[in-house]
Motif scaffolding. Structure first.
Motif, mmCIF file in Angstrom:
data_model
loop_
_atom_site.group_PDB
_atom_site.id
_atom_site.type_symbol
_atom_site.label_atom_id
_atom_site.label_comp_id
_atom_site.label_asym_id
_atom_site.label_seq_id
_atom_site.Cartn_x
_atom_site.Cartn_y
_atom_site.Cartn_z
ATOM 1 N N SER A 278 6.324 21.703 -20.066
ATOM 2 C CA SER A 278 6.330 20.490 -20.883
ATOM 3 C C SER A 278 5.339 19.463 -20.351
ATOM 4 C CB SER A 278 7.738 19.890 -20.924
ATOM 5 O OG SER A 278 8.186 19.608 -19.599
ATOM 6 N N PHE A 279 5.208 19.374 -19.027
ATOM 7 C CA PHE A 279 4.227 18.460 -18.432
ATOM 8 C C PHE A 279 2.818 18.858 -18.846
ATOM 9 C CE2 PHE A 279 1.116 17.996 -14.995
ATOM 10 C CZ PHE A 279 1.058 16.612 -14.904
ATOM 11 N N VAL A 280 2.525 20.153 -18.797
ATOM 12 C CA VAL A 280 1.193 20.647 -19.153
ATOM 13 C C VAL A 280 0.894 20.358 -20.623
ATOM 14 C CG1 VAL A 280 -0.277 22.691 -19.289
ATOM 15 C CG2 VAL A 280 1.311 22.425 -17.376
ATOM 16 N N ILE A 281 1.901 20.558 -21.491
ATOM 17 C CA ILE A 281 1.696 20.329 -22.925
ATOM 18 C C ILE A 281 1.417 18.854 -23.194
ATOM 19 C CG2 ILE A 281 2.804 20.382 -25.196
ATOM 20 C CD1 ILE A 281 4.349 22.855 -24.235
ATOM 21 N N PHE A 282 2.243 17.967 -22.630
ATOM 22 C CA PHE A 282 2.069 16.532 -22.860
ATOM 23 C C PHE A 282 0.737 16.034 -22.301
ATOM 24 C CE2 PHE A 282 2.893 12.029 -21.751
ATOM 25 C CZ PHE A 282 3.145 11.556 -23.031
ATOM 26 N N GLU A 283 0.397 16.517 -21.106
ATOM 27 C CA GLU A 283 -0.864 16.106 -20.472
ATOM 28 C C GLU A 283 -2.063 16.586 -21.286
ATOM 29 O OE1 GLU A 283 -4.248 17.736 -18.194
ATOM 30 O OE2 GLU A 283 -2.396 18.887 -18.508
ATOM 31 N N HIS A 284 -1.985 17.790 -21.849
ATOM 32 C CA HIS A 284 -3.086 18.304 -22.659
ATOM 33 C C HIS A 284 -3.190 17.564 -24.002
ATOM 34 C CE1 HIS A 284 -3.736 21.469 -19.783
ATOM 35 N NE2 HIS A 284 -4.687 22.001 -20.533
ATOM 36 N N LEU A 285 -2.069 17.135 -24.528
ATOM 37 C CA LEU A 285 -2.110 16.341 -25.758
ATOM 38 C C LEU A 285 -2.845 15.019 -25.526
ATOM 39 C CD1 LEU A 285 1.484 16.873 -27.233
ATOM 40 C CD2 LEU A 285 -0.679 17.726 -28.163
ATOM 41 N N LEU A 286 -2.566 14.391 -24.390
ATOM 42 C CA LEU A 286 -3.245 13.137 -24.074
ATOM 43 C C LEU A 286 -4.723 13.374 -23.786
ATOM 44 C CD1 LEU A 286 -0.605 11.248 -21.877
ATOM 45 C CD2 LEU A 286 -1.145 10.930 -24.293
ATOM 46 N N LEU A 287 -5.039 14.486 -23.118
ATOM 47 C CA LEU A 287 -6.446 14.814 -22.901
ATOM 48 C C LEU A 287 -7.168 15.055 -24.224
ATOM 49 C CD1 LEU A 287 -6.446 17.196 -19.771
ATOM 50 C CD2 LEU A 287 -7.464 14.918 -19.941
ATOM 51 N N GLY A 288 -6.463 15.712 -25.156
ATOM 52 C CA GLY A 288 -7.046 15.924 -26.477
ATOM 53 C C GLY A 288 -7.283 14.613 -27.201
ATOM 54 N N LEU A 289 -6.331 13.678 -27.085
ATOM 55 C CA LEU A 289 -6.505 12.362 -27.689
ATOM 56 C C LEU A 289 -7.708 11.645 -27.077
ATOM 57 C CD1 LEU A 289 -5.494 10.035 -29.487
ATOM 58 C CD2 LEU A 289 -3.971 9.367 -27.597
ATOM 59 N N LYS A 290 -7.844 11.744 -25.773
ATOM 60 C CA LYS A 290 -8.978 11.130 -25.087
ATOM 61 C C LYS A 290 -10.298 11.736 -25.575
ATOM 62 C CE LYS A 290 -10.518 10.117 -20.356
ATOM 63 N NZ LYS A 290 -10.411 8.650 -20.461
ATOM 64 N N PHE A 291 -10.323 13.045 -25.747
ATOM 65 C CA PHE A 291 -11.532 13.729 -26.203
ATOM 66 C C PHE A 291 -11.891 13.314 -27.633
ATOM 67 C CE2 PHE A 291 -13.583 17.378 -28.293
ATOM 68 C CZ PHE A 291 -14.696 17.519 -27.484
ATOM 69 N N VAL A 292 -10.886 13.175 -28.493
ATOM 70 C CA VAL A 292 -11.134 12.776 -29.879
ATOM 71 C C VAL A 292 -11.734 11.372 -29.928
ATOM 72 C CG1 VAL A 292 -10.014 12.180 -32.064
ATOM 73 C CG2 VAL A 292 -9.387 14.284 -30.875
ATOM 74 N N ILE A 293 -11.178 10.449 -29.154
ATOM 75 C CA ILE A 293 -11.715 9.080 -29.124
ATOM 76 C C ILE A 293 -13.152 9.088 -28.616
ATOM 77 C CG2 ILE A 293 -11.455 6.791 -28.090
ATOM 78 C CD1 ILE A 293 -8.449 7.318 -27.957
ATOM 79 N N HIS A 294 -13.404 9.914 -27.608
ATOM 80 C CA HIS A 294 -14.753 10.023 -27.048
ATOM 81 C C HIS A 294 -15.754 10.499 -28.104
ATOM 82 C CE1 HIS A 294 -18.067 11.215 -24.432
ATOM 83 N NE2 HIS A 294 -17.976 12.447 -24.909
ATOM 84 N N LYS A 295 -15.344 11.445 -28.939
ATOM 85 C CA LYS A 295 -16.246 11.977 -29.951
ATOM 86 C C LYS A 295 -16.409 11.029 -31.139
ATOM 87 C CE LYS A 295 -17.697 15.827 -28.241
ATOM 88 N NZ LYS A 295 -19.154 15.998 -27.961
ATOM 89 N N VAL A 296 -15.354 10.306 -31.466
ATOM 90 C CA VAL A 296 -15.411 9.419 -32.630
ATOM 91 C C VAL A 296 -16.334 8.236 -32.368
ATOM 92 C CG1 VAL A 296 -14.048 7.789 -34.006
ATOM 93 C CG2 VAL A 296 -13.173 10.082 -33.551
#
Length: 645
Positions: free
Chosen positions: A590-608
């Motif tokens: 669950s920690f890995v899933i939540f952490e990867h979701l936040l990393l994905g959010l960070k990546f999306v903001i970076h690309k936008v």
């Protein structure tokens, strides 16, 4: 770089400074105002401000004879630079440098400064086509900035007089402050933002970007400061805290990239590269440049890599391990104090306070070591040199400042002690920064004011005054020669970077860290400006297109804060029980899933968010188009000329 003989002040005549620096500025300001009124009242004068005034002062050592001073003067005059040599005795010899507008424009052409054209694009300055760079309502004297004039003179004369510097004949070379221009940097309570453009025009793009960044960062701290209050009052869920800081740090850094791109485009530094002019300390052999064909210094990169990976980074690794061991040893001492004196003893504060002070001392010592190692690597440009030095320093500073917090959080898993350790360390860090910002400059002023120097000169005051052609210029040169030199913005960026780490790495348990950082920065930025204007010599301007490796350092701390705050979230007992119920076999997943979701959010903001505004991208494309069109016209003209021949 000055030789050791040149750096030492020696027995050169100096008197005790009788007035505070602000009194000195006041008297010089009155003189400057008087001269300005005189110029404005005489329409027939040939004097053209600021090009008639002294831009650079060269101070000779006692070792330098009169013939050496005259030789340096003749060499400089060959470049069209105007000089005035004043020999006031054996220990006081000044050479004042200035240049006409035509000379400076010629030097700007050689230096290929980027300037805005009438079409709105940025192009390399061409002295033969000045009309292309004269914007509406603009005169020739407005093409060059204040910060560019001393640099143009220094860059053309320093290689020619380098032998005199190495032999110890020249003690110092620095540009004089413009007393009237400094009024723009006074603290004004009515002003809502810093005069960034004025700062750049006077101090250069490197210092301009620092103040632009610190202003942008301070305003951005308002959001986590308000969020921290809400977090404390309403006891917000840590998952919300983690998400907020991921979004805030990412948006803050991406928006800064855009703002920085705007600054560097307007200032003509956005297209700087590793092929730019070598730094003054770069060593190598003269060889033809593969691009321009000019003779430039070259140094084999394999030797730089050997130095980096075989010497520098092994030494850095040893220092990092030593810093980590010291942090662990502090816990052993704290445990012994707890066992001997009990949990209520005030002595428990002593290990944390001592550790915080020693961290600052270790940072100072390691900075000297990292600078020495980076110099040995012999990087070509200033940006490469700064990037590799910052890379070494951040590896050490992260362990030196934050290793103990990570150990408490994820090994001891004591959140109460983590909060205590974090706030105590942040408080002492801010106090040490204030002491460094205020105490050290004041000590320099007191040293300058009360230090007694033996007067070995046999020349009387009357004879000395007879040899001085410009009394205000001599007084300003004399006073500013005793000020400390301003080297770089490194220490300022380091303080901000460490502060950023304290704010974001463990925000889940330190909601008020952002408020403390915000209050500190409001005052610190004005203290930094005061030091530049009053405590230090005016530095030669340095070109920069961004904040360099510090951008990567802030992004690294942003990613680390995501991991650390997620880790603190999953240390909460209720969170552990929740995920153990739903994922009894692998609750860590669950920690890995939540952490990867936040990393994905960070990546999306970076690309936008694009790192360059649209108007900057259009300006760069427009400049490329104009360059290609000019080349076509040139080829067409050559072809027609050949046909006619």
């Amino acid at each position: 770089m000055m030789s050791e003989d040149a750096k030492s002040p020696g027995p050169r005549t100096r008197n005790i400074i009788e007035n505070q620096l602000f009194r000195r500025q006041r008297s010089l300001k009155l003189e400057a105002l008087q001269r300005q009124r005189t110029l404005q009242g005489d329409d027939d004068t040939d004097v053209d401000e600021p090009f008639d005034k002294t831009q650079i002062v060269i101070i000779f050592t006692e070792k330098a004879k009169l013939r050496h001073c005259q030789d340096v003067e003749k060499i400089i005059q060959e470049f069209g630079i105007q000089t005035t040599l004043e020999t006031l005795g054996k220990t006081e010899k000044y050479l004042y440098l200035s240049a006409s507008l035509d000379t400076l424009l010629r030097l700007a052409d050689v230096a290929e400064l980027e300037k805005k054209t009438t079409t709105g694009s940025m192009q390399k300055f061409n002295n033969g086509c000045i009309s292309d760079f004269l914007l509406p309502g603009m005169g020739k004297d407005q093409i060059l900035r204040y910060c560019e004039i001393p640099v143009l003179i220094k860059d053309v004369i320093k290689p020619a007089i380098k032998s005199y510097i190495l032999k110890g004949y020249i003690e110092d070379m620095f540009p004089l402050h413009d007393i009237l221009y400094l009024d723009r940097f006074n603290w004004n309570l009515k002003r809502s933002h810093l005069p960034i453009e004025d700062i750049r025009n006077y101090f250069g793009s490197s210092i301009g970007l620092y103040f632009g960044f610190i202003e942008f960062y301070t305003k951005a701290l308002i959001f986590p400061a308000v969020f921290g209050i809400l977090q404390y009052l309403f006891d917000l869920n840590l998952s919300i805290v983690c998400s907020f800081y991921v979004v805030w740090t990412t948006i803050f850094l991406e928006l800064w990239k855009r703002k920085c791109a705007g600054y560097s485009y307007r200032w003509g530094t956005i297209e700087m590269s590793s092929l730019d002019k070598p730094r003054s300390a770069y060593q190598g052999q003269l060889k033809p440049d593969p691009i321009t064909g000019k003779m430039t210094l070259h140094y084999p990169m394999r030797y730089t890599y050997l130095q980096m990976y075989c010497i520098s980074y092994p030494v850095v690794l040893v220092c990092v391990v030593a810093a980590g061991w010291f942090a662990l040893y502090q816990f052993q001492i704290e445990a012994e104090v707890l066992a001997d004196f009990g949990a209520d003893s005030w002595l428990l504060y002593v290990p944390v306070i001592v550790q915080s002070i020693l961290i600052a001392i270790f940072s100072w010592a390691y900075e000297k070591l990292a600078t020495f190692l980076t110099k040995l690597e012999n990087h070509r440009t200033r940006s490469q040199y700064d990037r590799h030095r910052v890379n070494k320093l951040m590896l050490f500073e992260i362990v030196n400042n934050f290793f103990s917090q990570f150990y408490i959080a994820f090994v001891l898993q004591d959140l109460k002690q983590l909060k205590y350790q974090l706030m105590m360390q942040l408080l002492i860090f801010q106090l040490l920064c204030i002491a460094q910002e205020i105490g050290i400059p004041l000590m320099a002023v007191l040293r300058q004011k009360y230090a007694k120097f033996r007067h070995r000169d046999t020349v009387t005051e009357e004879e000395k005054l007879d040899n001085i052609s410009d009394q205000p210029r001599y007084e300003q040169s004399f006073y500013e020669s005793g000020l400390d030199a301003y080297h770089s913005t490194y220490e300022d960026y380091l303080q901000v970077c460490i502060q950023f780490g304290f704010v974001v790495l463990f925000a889940a348990v330190a909601p008020f860290a952002a408020i403390g950082a915000l209050i500190n920065n409001v005052f610190a930025v004005h203290i930094d400006m005061f030091k530049l204007c009053n405590i230090f010599k005016r530095p030669f301007a340095r070109r920069a297109k961004n904040i360099g490796a510090w951008q990567l350092a802030f992004e690294l701390l942003s990613v680390m804060s995501l991991l650390s705050n997620c880790g603190l979230l999953f240390l909460q007992p209720n969170v552990k029980e929740f995920f153990s119920h739903w994922l009894p076999t692998v609750p860590e997943l669950s920690f890995v899933i939540f952490e990867h979701l936040l990393l994905g959010l960070k990546f999306v903001i970076h690309k936008v968010i694009h790192e360059r505004p649209r108007w900057v991208r259009i300006g760069l494309l427009k400049a490329d188009f104009e360059t290609s069109q000019a080349l076509k016209q040139l080829k067409k003209f050559k072809a027609e000329t050949n046909k006619m021949a």
